[in-house]
Design a protein around this motif. Structure first.
Motif, PDB file in Angstrom:
ATOM      1  N   SER A   1     -50.694  38.195  39.466  1.00  0.00           N
ATOM      2  CA  SER A   1     -51.111  36.857  39.043  1.00  0.00           C
ATOM      3  C   SER A   1     -52.382  36.540  39.801  1.00  0.00           C
ATOM      4  O   SER A   1     -52.740  37.237  40.757  1.00  0.00           O
ATOM      5  CB  SER A   1     -50.025  35.817  39.342  1.00  0.00           C
ATOM      6  N   ASN A   2     -53.067  35.488  39.412  1.00  0.00           N
ATOM      7  CA  ASN A   2     -54.334  35.164  40.065  1.00  0.00           C
ATOM      8  C   ASN A   2     -54.132  34.868  41.546  1.00  0.00           C
ATOM      9  O   ASN A   2     -54.983  35.180  42.379  1.00  0.00           O
ATOM     10  CB  ASN A   2     -54.979  33.961  39.370  1.00  0.00           C
ATOM     11  N   GLY A   3     -52.982  34.287  41.881  1.00  0.00           N
ATOM     12  CA  GLY A   3     -52.744  33.905  43.264  1.00  0.00           C
ATOM     13  C   GLY A   3     -51.715  34.746  43.989  1.00  0.00           C
ATOM     14  O   GLY A   3     -51.203  34.335  45.046  1.00  0.00           O
ATOM     15  N   HIS A   4     -51.379  35.907  43.470  1.00  0.00           N
ATOM     16  CA  HIS A   4     -50.384  36.781  44.088  1.00  0.00           C
ATOM     17  C   HIS A   4     -50.779  37.114  45.529  1.00  0.00           C
ATOM     18  O   HIS A   4     -51.950  37.300  45.851  1.00  0.00           O
ATOM     19  CB  HIS A   4     -50.255  38.063  43.276  1.00  0.00           C
ATOM     20  N   ALA A   5     -49.770  37.199  46.408  1.00  0.00           N
ATOM     21  CA  ALA A   5     -50.018  37.474  47.825  1.00  0.00           C
ATOM     22  C   ALA A   5     -49.051  38.518  48.352  1.00  0.00           C
ATOM     23  O   ALA A   5     -47.963  38.720  47.806  1.00  0.00           O
ATOM     24  CB  ALA A   5     -49.883  36.189  48.643  1.00  0.00           C
ATOM     25  N   VAL A   6     -49.463  39.196  49.419  1.00  0.00           N
ATOM     26  CA  VAL A   6     -48.583  40.094  50.168  1.00  0.00           C
ATOM     27  C   VAL A   6     -48.306  39.453  51.520  1.00  0.00           C
ATOM     28  O   VAL A   6     -49.039  38.573  51.979  1.00  0.00           O
ATOM     29  CB  VAL A   6     -49.194  41.495  50.348  1.00  0.00           C
ATOM     30  N   ILE A   7     -47.223  39.921  52.153  1.00  0.00           N
ATOM     31  CA  ILE A   7     -46.799  39.361  53.434  1.00  0.00           C
ATOM     32  C   ILE A   7     -46.704  40.484  54.442  1.00  0.00           C
ATOM     33  O   ILE A   7     -46.091  41.523  54.172  1.00  0.00           O
ATOM     34  CB  ILE A   7     -45.447  38.644  53.292  1.00  0.00           C
ATOM     35  N   ARG A   8     -47.309  40.279  55.607  1.00  0.00           N
ATOM     36  CA  ARG A   8     -47.277  41.263  56.676  1.00  0.00           C
ATOM     37  C   ARG A   8     -46.413  40.768  57.835  1.00  0.00           C
ATOM     38  O   ARG A   8     -46.484  39.600  58.214  1.00  0.00           O
ATOM     39  CB  ARG A   8     -48.689  41.561  57.178  1.00  0.00           C
ATOM     40  N   ILE A   9     -45.637  41.697  58.380  1.00  0.00           N
ATOM     41  CA  ILE A   9     -44.802  41.411  59.543  1.00  0.00           C
ATOM     42  C   ILE A   9     -45.171  42.421  60.634  1.00  0.00           C
ATOM     43  O   ILE A   9     -45.140  43.633  60.398  1.00  0.00           O
ATOM     44  CB  ILE A   9     -43.301  41.541  59.218  1.00  0.00           C
ATOM     45  N   ASP A  10     -45.529  41.943  61.809  1.00  0.00           N
ATOM     46  CA  ASP A  10     -45.878  42.801  62.937  1.00  0.00           C
ATOM     47  C   ASP A  10     -45.153  42.291  64.176  1.00  0.00           C
ATOM     48  O   ASP A  10     -45.353  41.142  64.587  1.00  0.00           O
ATOM     49  CB  ASP A  10     -47.388  42.790  63.176  1.00  0.00           C
ATOM     50  N   SER A  11     -44.332  43.166  64.761  1.00  0.00           N
ATOM     51  CA  SER A  11     -43.538  42.749  65.919  1.00  0.00           C
ATOM     52  C   SER A  11     -43.285  43.929  66.839  1.00  0.00           C
ATOM     53  O   SER A  11     -42.773  44.968  66.394  1.00  0.00           O
ATOM     54  CB  SER A  11     -42.200  42.146  65.457  1.00  0.00           C
TER      55      SER A  11
END
Length: 285
Positions: A186-196
């Motif tokens: 979609s135009n506003g699709h996003a991914v999410i990153r997790i760093d720990s």
């Protein structure tokens, strides 16, 4: 599944069967059916399972499933729904109430990701949560075009409007959690990153919806901007292969997460445990 000090719990958000041709777009069935089983209706089984985790005393969700009694009988038939959401029940087993959720990270606002945020009256279920999405996605769900109005429904956003917080391209919530707009699906699709604690995971959502979409050119017919999906997928795959980072899934019926070596071969996996109806025919190296 644990990444550093963060433990992910997948919640039962619903089980659908989406059209195989739509899920693999321009890829011929003779090719994609070698990677993913298909039923007699040419559908592939796709879960819609959000993730819950806790970090620094706050409770998080990633996406929201298809809800309960939110789809019409026609919609259930068209989308092959065989199970609706058990998110609240699964949260309860973890000792978490709906009002305890602080943050909801939305990859995008298509119906199969957002419907679970509201009840049958259109009212917010997670009333105390801040809901994060991109500016582009929030704009389009309120003013959908002739194509996107099929998945952006007013009853899905009106009850949560006061809880929405938007960002343009990147958002760093804290030292462990960040969101990035990719567009594509979609135009506003996003991914999410997790760093720990030196460990990492990336939730690529619907630009890498199932294990069978490993080829960067394999994108769905649902993608509004397929070339943007391909470029984003190619770029992020370079972050995954050989780095030890996990790829997290929302729709995959077989795997919760995968790791790849520099050649794209699977080196580690977390298998889904929610009652698989058939066995994957995708053979991992």
């Amino acid at each position: 599944m644990r990444v550093g000090e963060i433990t992910f719990h997948w919640l039962r958000g619903g089980v659908t069967h989406f059209d195989g041709g739509a899920m693999f777009g321009a890829v011929p069935k003779a090719l994609w059916s070698k990677k993913h089983e298909v039923n007699e209706k040419n559908q592939i089984r796709c879960v819609t399972d959000p993730m819950y985790f806790e970090y620094q005393g706050k409770h998080y969700l990633i996406d929201a499933g298809i809800g309960v009694c939110r789809l019409t009988e026609k919609q259930k038939r068209n989308f092959g729904v065989v199970e609706e959401s058990f998110i609240l029940e699964d949260l309860a087993t973890l000792g978490v109430r709906p009002e305890d959720i602080d943050c909801i990270l939305m990859t995008h606002l298509h119906f199969d990701h957002i419907v679970g945020l509201t009840d049958t009256n259109g009212e917010s279920i997670f009333k105390n949560a801040t809901i994060y999405t991109t500016e582009a996605e929030w704009q389009e769900i309120r003013e959908p075009n002739i194509r996107s109005k099929a998945t952006y429904w007013p009853e899905n956003w009106q009850g949560i409007a006061s809880q929405i917080q938007t960002y343009a391209q990147h958002l760093e919530l804290n030292d462990a959690i960040s969101l990035e707009k990719t567009g594509g699906h979609s135009n506003g699709h996003a991914v999410i990153r997790i760093d720990s604690q030196g460990e990492s995971a990336i939730h690529m959502a619907d630009i890498f919806p199932t294990h069978a979409h490993q080829n960067v050119l394999w994108v769905t017919a649902y993608d509004d901007y397929p070339m943007d999906s391909i470029f984003a997928k190619e770029r992020i795959r370079n972050e995954l292969d050989g780095t030890g980072k996990w790829l997290l899934f929302y729709h995959d019926s077989f795997y919760r997460a995968l790791q790849f070596d520099v050649d794209g071969n699977v080196t580690d996996k977390v298998i889904a445990d929610r009652g698989i109806y058939y066995t994957s025919i995708w053979y991992m190296n």
